[in-house]
Motif scaffolding. Structure first.
Motif, mmCIF file in Angstrom:
data_model
loop_
_atom_site.group_PDB
_atom_site.id
_atom_site.type_symbol
_atom_site.label_atom_id
_atom_site.label_comp_id
_atom_site.label_asym_id
_atom_site.label_seq_id
_atom_site.Cartn_x
_atom_site.Cartn_y
_atom_site.Cartn_z
ATOM 1 N N UNK A 8 9.166 6.661 -11.125
ATOM 2 C CA UNK A 8 7.999 6.314 -10.318
ATOM 3 C C UNK A 8 8.383 6.099 -8.859
ATOM 4 N N UNK A 9 9.516 5.467 -8.609
ATOM 5 C CA UNK A 9 9.959 5.191 -7.241
ATOM 6 C C UNK A 9 10.364 6.467 -6.530
ATOM 7 N N UNK A 10 11.133 7.312 -7.208
ATOM 8 C CA UNK A 10 11.691 8.507 -6.570
ATOM 9 C C UNK A 10 10.707 9.671 -6.527
ATOM 10 N N UNK A 11 9.795 9.715 -7.485
ATOM 11 C CA UNK A 11 8.951 10.891 -7.624
ATOM 12 C C UNK A 11 9.655 12.034 -8.331
ATOM 13 N N UNK A 12 10.875 11.787 -8.825
ATOM 14 C CA UNK A 12 11.627 12.805 -9.546
ATOM 15 C C UNK A 12 11.210 12.816 -11.015
ATOM 16 N N UNK B 95 17.607 12.217 -13.366
ATOM 17 C CA UNK B 95 16.346 12.564 -12.703
ATOM 18 C C UNK B 95 16.516 13.862 -11.936
ATOM 19 N N UNK B 96 15.469 14.666 -11.865
ATOM 20 C CA UNK B 96 15.550 15.969 -11.211
ATOM 21 C C UNK B 96 14.442 16.119 -10.178
ATOM 22 N N UNK B 97 14.795 16.794 -9.065
ATOM 23 C CA UNK B 97 13.824 17.054 -8.008
ATOM 24 C C UNK B 97 13.952 18.501 -7.563
ATOM 25 N N UNK B 98 12.841 19.068 -7.111
ATOM 26 C CA UNK B 98 12.842 20.468 -6.674
ATOM 27 C C UNK B 98 11.848 20.640 -5.543
#
Length: 279
Positions: free
Chosen positions: A210-214, A236-239
């Motif tokens: 929730x904090x990272x948006x990942x 956690x993963x981000x793109x």
């Protein structure tokens, strides 16, 4: 490919004993292509003066590794390892403690980010001494400074394209952990995507996502290792929109290695190629 994160407790079992060969066997059992490590040491008497990141790399038959110290010295007399703007200088024979990454795939660049530290002075709302009720007021108080915290990023060349792997170990001070993670996410915004963040974040799921948006790639209980009741170790993963993304191939696993007060987290992932425009 297989990703894993493991807070090693400097290779110690719950009874406090450290056996480097036992640590190597535990890491080999994870069989990770990229392994993020927290609470690892080099040249420390309590871990047999071993370089635990090097031991992990050998156990995984991985050629690429890096230890990023946050502290130098010995237990009870640690000092900050890094100085702003000067990086970390290795002093041979002096114990180092921090975080690390081991990779079977080539790493083209290592980078380090310093995390915000908890303020020395804080304020707390307190009632007058001896009063159970009544108005409370904000009063300043001193807190013992938290240990320095950092993040280590590796630009990994995988068979499916480039991947940024980041590990960190955020503060265990609950009044500051979330804010430290928010600040860290802002500071790593310029790192190439896709990106995976692995580590001991000292926050229970689902708060880190929730904090990272990942996107969370692991939903498992990790702490304490003997009878886990909470997840504080995360993947956690981000793109970027339309770019390549990291996706879990199945449920993650929390592995009781017989070491540490944390279970290791293992997840098999695939890197999906960028979305074609007009598709």
């Amino acid at each position: 490919m297989r990703l894993a994160t493991f807070n090693t407790l400097h290779g110690a079992a719950l009874d406090g004993t450290v056996d480097v060969e036992r640590f190597a066997r535990a890491v080999a059992h994870l069989d990770a292509d990229v392994l993020a490590l927290q609470e690892v040491e080099r040249d420390s008497p309590r871990s047999g003066r071993a370089d635990l990141v090097a031991v992990a790399a050998e156990a995984l038959r991985a050629e690429h590794r890096h230890l990023s110290p946050t502290l130098h010295g010995v237990g009870g007399a640690w000092v900050r390892a890094a100085r702003p703007g000067s990086g970390v200088r290795r002093v041979r024979g002096v114990a180092s403690y921090g975080i690390g990454i081991v990779s079977r795939f080539p790493v083209t660049r290592w980078s380090r980010l310093e995390l915000d530290r908890m303020p020395w002075r804080s304020r707390v709302r307190r009632r007058a001494p001896g009063a159970a009720t009544g108005a409370a007021r904000l009063v300043p108080f001193r807190v013992v400074p938290d240990e320095p915290r950092a993040a280590l990023a590796a630009a990994v060349t995988t068979p499916w394209g480039p991947l940024t792997v980041v590990t960190t170990h955020t503060t265990s001070r609950p009044e500051f952990t979330a804010e430290q993670l928010r600040s860290f996410v802002r500071s790593c915004a310029g790192l190439p995507r896709p990106l995976v963040l692995l580590g001991d974040l000292n926050l229970r799921a689902p708060e880190p996502a929730e904090i990272t948006g990942f996107a969370s790639l692991a939903d498992v209980l990790t702490h304490p290792s003997d009878r886990p009741v909470r997840q504080i170790d995360h993947v956690l993963a981000d793109a970027r929109p339309g770019g390549a993304r990291v996706r879990a191939l199945g449920p993650a696993t929390a592995v009781d290695t017989g070491l540490s007060d944390h279970r290791a987290v293992v997840v098999d992932v695939v890197v999906d190629p960028p979305t074609l425009r007009g598709a």
